[in-house]
Design a protein around this motif. Structure first.
Motif, PDB file in Angstrom:
ATOM      1  N   MET A   1      24.489  83.474   8.068  1.00  0.00           N
ATOM      2  CA  MET A   1      23.440  82.466   8.116  1.00  0.00           C
ATOM      3  C   MET A   1      24.046  81.154   8.612  1.00  0.00           C
ATOM      4  O   MET A   1      25.043  80.690   8.093  1.00  0.00           O
ATOM      5  CB  MET A   1      22.837  82.286   6.727  1.00  0.00           C
ATOM      6  N   GLU A   2      23.434  80.566   9.610  1.00  0.00           N
ATOM      7  CA  GLU A   2      23.887  79.292  10.139  1.00  0.00           C
ATOM      8  C   GLU A   2      23.320  78.146   9.319  1.00  0.00           C
ATOM      9  O   GLU A   2      22.368  78.308   8.568  1.00  0.00           O
ATOM     10  CB  GLU A   2      23.427  79.126  11.577  1.00  0.00           C
ATOM     11  N   ALA A   3      23.929  76.990   9.497  1.00  0.00           N
ATOM     12  CA  ALA A   3      23.447  75.779   8.836  1.00  0.00           C
ATOM     13  C   ALA A   3      23.735  74.593   9.737  1.00  0.00           C
ATOM     14  O   ALA A   3      24.523  74.683  10.669  1.00  0.00           O
ATOM     15  CB  ALA A   3      24.118  75.609   7.492  1.00  0.00           C
ATOM     16  N   ARG A   4      23.089  73.502   9.449  1.00  0.00           N
ATOM     17  CA  ARG A   4      23.259  72.275  10.218  1.00  0.00           C
ATOM     18  C   ARG A   4      23.509  71.115   9.253  1.00  0.00           C
ATOM     19  O   ARG A   4      23.012  71.114   8.137  1.00  0.00           O
ATOM     20  CB  ARG A   4      21.996  71.954  11.021  1.00  0.00           C
ATOM     21  N   TYR A   5      24.249  70.146   9.734  1.00  0.00           N
ATOM     22  CA  TYR A   5      24.386  68.889   9.011  1.00  0.00           C
ATOM     23  C   TYR A   5      23.441  67.893   9.650  1.00  0.00           C
ATOM     24  O   TYR A   5      23.375  67.770  10.868  1.00  0.00           O
ATOM     25  CB  TYR A   5      25.823  68.367   9.085  1.00  0.00           C
ATOM     26  N   PHE A   6      22.699  67.183   8.816  1.00  0.00           N
ATOM     27  CA  PHE A   6      21.721  66.215   9.283  1.00  0.00           C
ATOM     28  C   PHE A   6      22.167  64.836   8.807  1.00  0.00           C
ATOM     29  O   PHE A   6      22.206  64.570   7.610  1.00  0.00           O
ATOM     30  CB  PHE A   6      20.341  66.576   8.734  1.00  0.00           C
ATOM     31  N   TYR A   7      22.556  63.963   9.732  1.00  0.00           N
ATOM     32  CA  TYR A   7      23.022  62.620   9.412  1.00  0.00           C
ATOM     33  C   TYR A   7      21.964  61.603   9.815  1.00  0.00           C
ATOM     34  O   TYR A   7      21.388  61.708  10.894  1.00  0.00           O
ATOM     35  CB  TYR A   7      24.288  62.288  10.205  1.00  0.00           C
ATOM     36  N   PHE A   8      21.739  60.602   8.975  1.00  0.00           N
ATOM     37  CA  PHE A   8      20.859  59.501   9.341  1.00  0.00           C
ATOM     38  C   PHE A   8      21.133  58.314   8.428  1.00  0.00           C
ATOM     39  O   PHE A   8      21.801  58.444   7.405  1.00  0.00           O
ATOM     40  CB  PHE A   8      19.375  59.898   9.294  1.00  0.00           C
ATOM     41  N   THR A   9      20.621  57.161   8.806  1.00  0.00           N
ATOM     42  CA  THR A   9      20.839  55.926   8.054  1.00  0.00           C
ATOM     43  C   THR A   9      19.505  55.345   7.616  1.00  0.00           C
ATOM     44  O   THR A   9      18.579  55.241   8.421  1.00  0.00           O
ATOM     45  CB  THR A   9      21.594  54.897   8.917  1.00  0.00           C
ATOM     46  N   VAL A  10      19.422  54.948   6.349  1.00  0.00           N
ATOM     47  CA  VAL A  10      18.269  54.212   5.827  1.00  0.00           C
ATOM     48  C   VAL A  10      18.654  52.738   5.907  1.00  0.00           C
ATOM     49  O   VAL A  10      19.588  52.302   5.228  1.00  0.00           O
ATOM     50  CB  VAL A  10      17.937  54.617   4.376  1.00  0.00           C
ATOM     51  N   HIS A  11      17.962  51.982   6.761  1.00  0.00           N
ATOM     52  CA  HIS A  11      18.335  50.589   6.993  1.00  0.00           C
ATOM     53  C   HIS A  11      17.679  49.631   6.010  1.00  0.00           C
ATOM     54  O   HIS A  11      18.369  48.916   5.285  1.00  0.00           O
ATOM     55  CB  HIS A  11      17.980  50.167   8.418  1.00  0.00           C
ATOM     56  N   SER A  12      16.343  49.596   5.995  1.00  0.00           N
ATOM     57  CA  SER A  12      15.663  48.584   5.190  1.00  0.00           C
ATOM     58  C   SER A  12      14.185  48.924   5.031  1.00  0.00           C
ATOM     59  O   SER A  12      13.686  49.882   5.601  1.00  0.00           O
ATOM     60  CB  SER A  12      15.803  47.214   5.856  1.00  0.00           C
ATOM     61  N   ALA A  13      13.500  48.076   4.271  1.00  0.00           N
ATOM     62  CA  ALA A  13      12.039  48.142   4.130  1.00  0.00           C
ATOM     63  C   ALA A  13      11.528  46.704   4.219  1.00  0.00           C
ATOM     64  O   ALA A  13      12.276  45.751   3.967  1.00  0.00           O
ATOM     65  CB  ALA A  13      11.642  48.773   2.806  1.00  0.00           C
ATOM     66  N   ARG A  14      10.278  46.551   4.567  1.00  0.00           N
ATOM     67  CA  ARG A  14       9.713  45.200   4.722  1.00  0.00           C
ATOM     68  C   ARG A  14       8.368  45.086   4.014  1.00  0.00           C
ATOM     69  O   ARG A  14       7.587  46.034   3.967  1.00  0.00           O
ATOM     70  CB  ARG A  14       9.495  44.869   6.203  1.00  0.00           C
ATOM     71  N   ARG A  55      24.197  55.447   4.899  1.00  0.00           N
ATOM     72  CA  ARG A  55      24.220  56.660   5.716  1.00  0.00           C
ATOM     73  C   ARG A  55      24.204  57.879   4.800  1.00  0.00           C
ATOM     74  O   ARG A  55      24.939  57.945   3.818  1.00  0.00           O
ATOM     75  CB  ARG A  55      25.458  56.690   6.595  1.00  0.00           C
ATOM     76  N   PHE A  56      23.357  58.842   5.134  1.00  0.00           N
ATOM     77  CA  PHE A  56      23.246  60.078   4.371  1.00  0.00           C
ATOM     78  C   PHE A  56      23.632  61.269   5.236  1.00  0.00           C
ATOM     79  O   PHE A  56      23.470  61.240   6.451  1.00  0.00           O
ATOM     80  CB  PHE A  56      21.805  60.308   3.891  1.00  0.00           C
ATOM     81  N   CYS A  57      24.111  62.299   4.589  1.00  0.00           N
ATOM     82  CA  CYS A  57      24.392  63.568   5.250  1.00  0.00           C
ATOM     83  C   CYS A  57      23.807  64.674   4.382  1.00  0.00           C
ATOM     84  O   CYS A  57      24.121  64.769   3.201  1.00  0.00           O
ATOM     85  CB  CYS A  57      25.891  63.780   5.416  1.00  0.00           C
ATOM     86  N   PHE A  58      22.931  65.470   4.973  1.00  0.00           N
ATOM     87  CA  PHE A  58      22.350  66.619   4.284  1.00  0.00           C
ATOM     88  C   PHE A  58      22.810  67.896   4.965  1.00  0.00           C
ATOM     89  O   PHE A  58      22.844  67.979   6.193  1.00  0.00           O
ATOM     90  CB  PHE A  58      20.821  66.577   4.323  1.00  0.00           C
ATOM     91  N   PHE A  59      23.151  68.886   4.185  1.00  0.00           N
ATOM     92  CA  PHE A  59      23.474  70.225   4.660  1.00  0.00           C
ATOM     93  C   PHE A  59      22.183  71.026   4.609  1.00  0.00           C
ATOM     94  O   PHE A  59      21.608  71.218   3.539  1.00  0.00           O
ATOM     95  CB  PHE A  59      24.538  70.845   3.748  1.00  0.00           C
ATOM     96  N   VAL A  60      21.684  71.453   5.763  1.00  0.00           N
ATOM     97  CA  VAL A  60      20.397  72.145   5.839  1.00  0.00           C
ATOM     98  C   VAL A  60      20.624  73.581   6.298  1.00  0.00           C
ATOM     99  O   VAL A  60      21.000  73.825   7.444  1.00  0.00           O
ATOM    100  CB  VAL A  60      19.439  71.425   6.818  1.00  0.00           C
ATOM    101  N   PRO A  61      20.419  74.568   5.414  1.00  0.00           N
ATOM    102  CA  PRO A  61      20.561  75.974   5.806  1.00  0.00           C
ATOM    103  C   PRO A  61      19.552  76.349   6.890  1.00  0.00           C
ATOM    104  O   PRO A  61      18.470  75.773   6.985  1.00  0.00           O
ATOM    105  CB  PRO A  61      20.264  76.739   4.525  1.00  0.00           C
ATOM    106  N   GLU A  62      19.901  77.307   7.707  1.00  0.00           N
ATOM    107  CA  GLU A  62      19.045  77.766   8.806  1.00  0.00           C
ATOM    108  C   GLU A  62      17.653  78.148   8.318  1.00  0.00           C
ATOM    109  O   GLU A  62      16.658  77.869   8.964  1.00  0.00           O
ATOM    110  CB  GLU A  62      19.697  78.961   9.506  1.00  0.00           C
ATOM    111  N   GLU A  63      17.538  78.758   7.165  1.00  0.00           N
ATOM    112  CA  GLU A  63      16.233  79.200   6.646  1.00  0.00           C
ATOM    113  C   GLU A  63      15.291  78.046   6.380  1.00  0.00           C
ATOM    114  O   GLU A  63      14.082  78.211   6.369  1.00  0.00           O
ATOM    115  CB  GLU A  63      16.410  80.015   5.366  1.00  0.00           C
ATOM    116  N   ASN A  64      15.806  76.816   6.157  1.00  0.00           N
ATOM    117  CA  ASN A  64      14.962  75.655   5.869  1.00  0.00           C
ATOM    118  C   ASN A  64      14.776  74.750   7.075  1.00  0.00           C
ATOM    119  O   ASN A  64      14.149  73.721   6.988  1.00  0.00           O
ATOM    120  CB  ASN A  64      15.587  74.817   4.748  1.00  0.00           C
ATOM    121  N   ARG A  65      15.299  75.127   8.207  1.00  0.00           N
ATOM    122  CA  ARG A  65      15.324  74.244   9.359  1.00  0.00           C
ATOM    123  C   ARG A  65      13.932  73.814   9.809  1.00  0.00           C
ATOM    124  O   ARG A  65      13.739  72.706  10.265  1.00  0.00           O
ATOM    125  CB  ARG A  65      16.042  74.911  10.515  1.00  0.00           C
TER     126      ARG A  65
END
Length: 70
Positions: A1-14, A55-65
């Motif tokens: 089963m493959e998986a992906r890492y999903f990186y993103f940044t939460v900057h702010s709210a207004r 910055r966040f990093c989530f490990f996302v299995p292929e089944e949940n992609r």
């Protein structure tokens, strides 16, 4: 089963609504992906315009992609 890492940044709210009548708001962001949740630190300084720049990093299995909400 493959998986992906999903990186993103939460900057702010207004222009958040100040729901506290006394005391300080404890503002943070919660992010949930593929059944996992992560949180930013609380921003006590900027009140209704919080900034996190976290910055966040989530490990996302292929089944949940393809099960993310729109």
């Amino acid at each position: 089963m493959e998986a992906r890492y999903f990186y993103f940044t939460v900057h702010s709210a207004r222009d958040l609504i100040d729901v506290r009548h006394s005391g300080e708001m404890k503002v943070y962001a919660k992010v949930s992906i593929a059944g996992k949740s992560k949180y930013t630190k609380v921003d006590l300084v900027n009140k209704t315009n919080p900034e996190w720049n976290t910055r966040f990093c989530f490990f996302v299995p292929e089944e949940n992609r393809y099960t993310c909400c729109y």
